[in-house]
Scaffold this active site. Structure first.
Site, PDB file in Angstrom:
ATOM      1  N   ALA A  19       0.800  -1.232   0.000  1.00  0.00           N
ATOM      2  CA  ALA A  19       0.000   0.000   0.000  1.00  0.00           C
ATOM      3  C   ALA A  19       0.829   1.276   0.000  1.00  0.00           C
ATOM      4  CB  ALA A  19      -0.942  -0.008   1.204  1.00  0.00           C
ATOM      5  N   GLY A  21       3.375   1.584  -2.008  1.00  0.00           N
ATOM      6  CA  GLY A  21       4.047   1.589  -3.297  1.00  0.00           C
ATOM      7  C   GLY A  21       3.343   2.419  -4.353  1.00  0.00           C
ATOM      8  N   ALA A  24      -0.302   1.194  -5.696  1.00  0.00           N
ATOM      9  CA  ALA A  24      -1.321   1.465  -4.683  1.00  0.00           C
ATOM     10  C   ALA A  24      -1.619   2.961  -4.589  1.00  0.00           C
ATOM     11  CB  ALA A  24      -0.877   0.932  -3.331  1.00  0.00           C
ATOM     12  N   ARG A  99      11.512  -8.360  -9.482  1.00  0.00           N
ATOM     13  CA  ARG A  99      12.700  -9.007 -10.041  1.00  0.00           C
ATOM     14  C   ARG A  99      13.836  -7.992 -10.117  1.00  0.00           C
ATOM     15  NH1 ARG A  99      12.627 -13.144 -15.168  1.00  0.00           N
ATOM     16  NH2 ARG A  99      14.813 -13.793 -15.075  1.00  0.00           N
ATOM     17  N   ARG A 105      14.625 -16.359 -12.672  1.00  0.00           N
ATOM     18  CA  ARG A 105      13.181 -16.486 -12.486  1.00  0.00           C
ATOM     19  C   ARG A 105      12.864 -17.403 -11.310  1.00  0.00           C
ATOM     20  NH1 ARG A 105       9.502 -18.636 -17.338  1.00  0.00           N
ATOM     21  NH2 ARG A 105      10.442 -20.601 -16.706  1.00  0.00           N
ATOM     22  N   ASP A 166      -2.756  -5.700 -20.003  1.00  0.00           N
ATOM     23  CA  ASP A 166      -2.408  -6.103 -21.357  1.00  0.00           C
ATOM     24  C   ASP A 166      -3.588  -5.874 -22.304  1.00  0.00           C
ATOM     25  OD1 ASP A 166       0.113  -7.218 -20.367  1.00  0.00           O
ATOM     26  OD2 ASP A 166      -1.177  -8.728 -19.463  1.00  0.00           O
ATOM     27  N   ARG A 169      -3.838  -2.164 -22.974  1.00  0.00           N
ATOM     28  CA  ARG A 169      -2.775  -1.744 -23.884  1.00  0.00           C
ATOM     29  C   ARG A 169      -3.129  -2.102 -25.327  1.00  0.00           C
ATOM     30  NH1 ARG A 169       2.096  -4.019 -19.957  1.00  0.00           N
ATOM     31  NH2 ARG A 169       2.579  -2.025 -18.950  1.00  0.00           N
ATOM     32  N   HIS A 194       0.719 -13.281 -17.829  1.00  0.00           N
ATOM     33  CA  HIS A 194       1.074 -11.860 -17.860  1.00  0.00           C
ATOM     34  C   HIS A 194       2.601 -11.775 -17.931  1.00  0.00           C
ATOM     35  CE1 HIS A 194       1.235  -7.618 -17.235  1.00  0.00           C
ATOM     36  NE2 HIS A 194       1.858  -7.741 -16.081  1.00  0.00           N
TER      37      HIS A 194
END
Length: 340
Positions: A19, A21, A24, A99, A105, A166, A169, A194
């Protein structure tokens, strides 16, 4: 926080994690001013972040107060998972391990297994049993899978992941291409993950002109754009935003999260569908149990995958690529779970 307004009906409790970030920060006002649950629905915000971010979160709460949202009944801002998940009706799980440079990954999945294992357990123990959950934090599809595994009492259909960004977009790119407005484009599909293996499928897209809807192939038959240009544009858009902003998508991700939950709450438009990553029961040959993006319609807050759409060889190949990636992610997540 005391209420600054009133409306009919009981307030819904809405959790937003991560929250403090960026996502948010854009999402909170959309929820608080009624753009998700409606202009008559009061809300109580549950805002969760980690302990080192509580100072920043306190500043966010100050700003929420200063906005004087009429529909906002209360705010619970905390680093305590139990307080955050208690009796929630809806959840935006935005917070996740990002990441970092040099991170494999499998390392990212391992870190997120820990986060979403805890949050799944909290949903199972503390949330209302009909809670509706949207996982925004990446890798969103597999994070939703992990979350669901550790929330066995929550229906698997109630834990979804976001591919609406997506979809948005792609719709914007098509609208620009045909020189129209986004609201005049419908039936775009995002299949799969995603990630950059997703398949933006424009075969069924319809465009409204002169108050009637027609297939995009009748308006502008441009196979090269739909197959060779649109797909990589959407697949790589997130990376392009990062290159330009030096930060990941935030405003557009928040809007997509709001769009996803709004349509889940209110239902989809007639003669249209949306893309949601939901648990597969084997539809379109997707392995059972994967959280996979399909075209869905929503009625009475229940989604339903659009059935019996034709899948040509081109689409089948693209769907198989993204399916393979999600199967690999599931295997890596399971291995990470066993090692913890």
């Amino acid at each position: 926080m005391a209420p600054v307004g009133s409306s009919s009906g009981s307030p819904v409790r809405v959790l937003i994690t991560g929250a403090a970030g960026q996502i948010a920060y854009s999402l909170i006002p959309l929820v608080a001013k009624g753009e998700v649950f409606g202009q008559q629905q009061e809300v109580i915000l549950h805002l969760l972040d980690i302990q080192p971010m509580l100072g920043v979160l306190n500043g966010v709460v100050m700003e929420i107060s200063d906005c004087a949202f009429p529909l906002l009944r209360d705010v619970v801002a905390t680093a305590d998972v139990e307080a955050a998940f208690k009796d929630i009706d809806y959840a935006f799980l935005v917070g996740a391990m990002p990441r970092r440079e040099g991170m494999e990954r499998k390392d990212l999945l391992r870190a997120n297994v820990g986060i979403f294992k805890v949050q799944g357990g909290a949903l199972d123990k503390l949330a209302k049993k009909d809670v509706k959950v949207l996982v925004v934090g990446n890798p969103a599809n597999t994070n939703a899978l992990i979350c669901s595994k550790y929330a066995p009492s929550i229906p698997k259909e109630n834990i979804t992941a976001m591919t609406r960004l997506d979809q948005n977009r792609a719709l914007a790119q098509i609208a620009d291409h045909v020189k129209s407005q986004v609201q005049n484009v419908r039936k775009l599909i995002i299949w799969g993950n995603h990630s950059n293996t997703q398949f933006p499928d424009a075969r069924f897209v319809e465009v409204q002109k002169d108050n009637s809807w027609s297939s995009i192939t009748k308006i502008q038959h441009d196979e090269k754009f739909l197959k060779e240009q649109l797909i990589p544009i959407v697949q790589k858009r997130g990376a392009e935003v990062i290159a330009a902003r030096k930060l990941s998508s935030a405003m557009s991700a928040a809007q997509a999260a709001a769009d996803h939950m709004r349509d889940w709450f209110h239902g989809t438009k007639k003669d249209d569908w949306i893309s949601m990553a939901v648990v597969s029961k084997g539809e379109y040959g997707v392995p059972q149990g994967l959280v996979f993006s399909f075209p869905v319609t929503v009625e009475n807050r229940q989604w339903k995958i659009v059935p019996d759409l034709p899948i040509d060889d081109f689409a089948r190949e693209k769907i198989q690529i993204t399916t393979k990636e999600l199967e690999e992610e599931r295997q890596e997540a399971q291995a990470a779970t066993e090692s913890q």
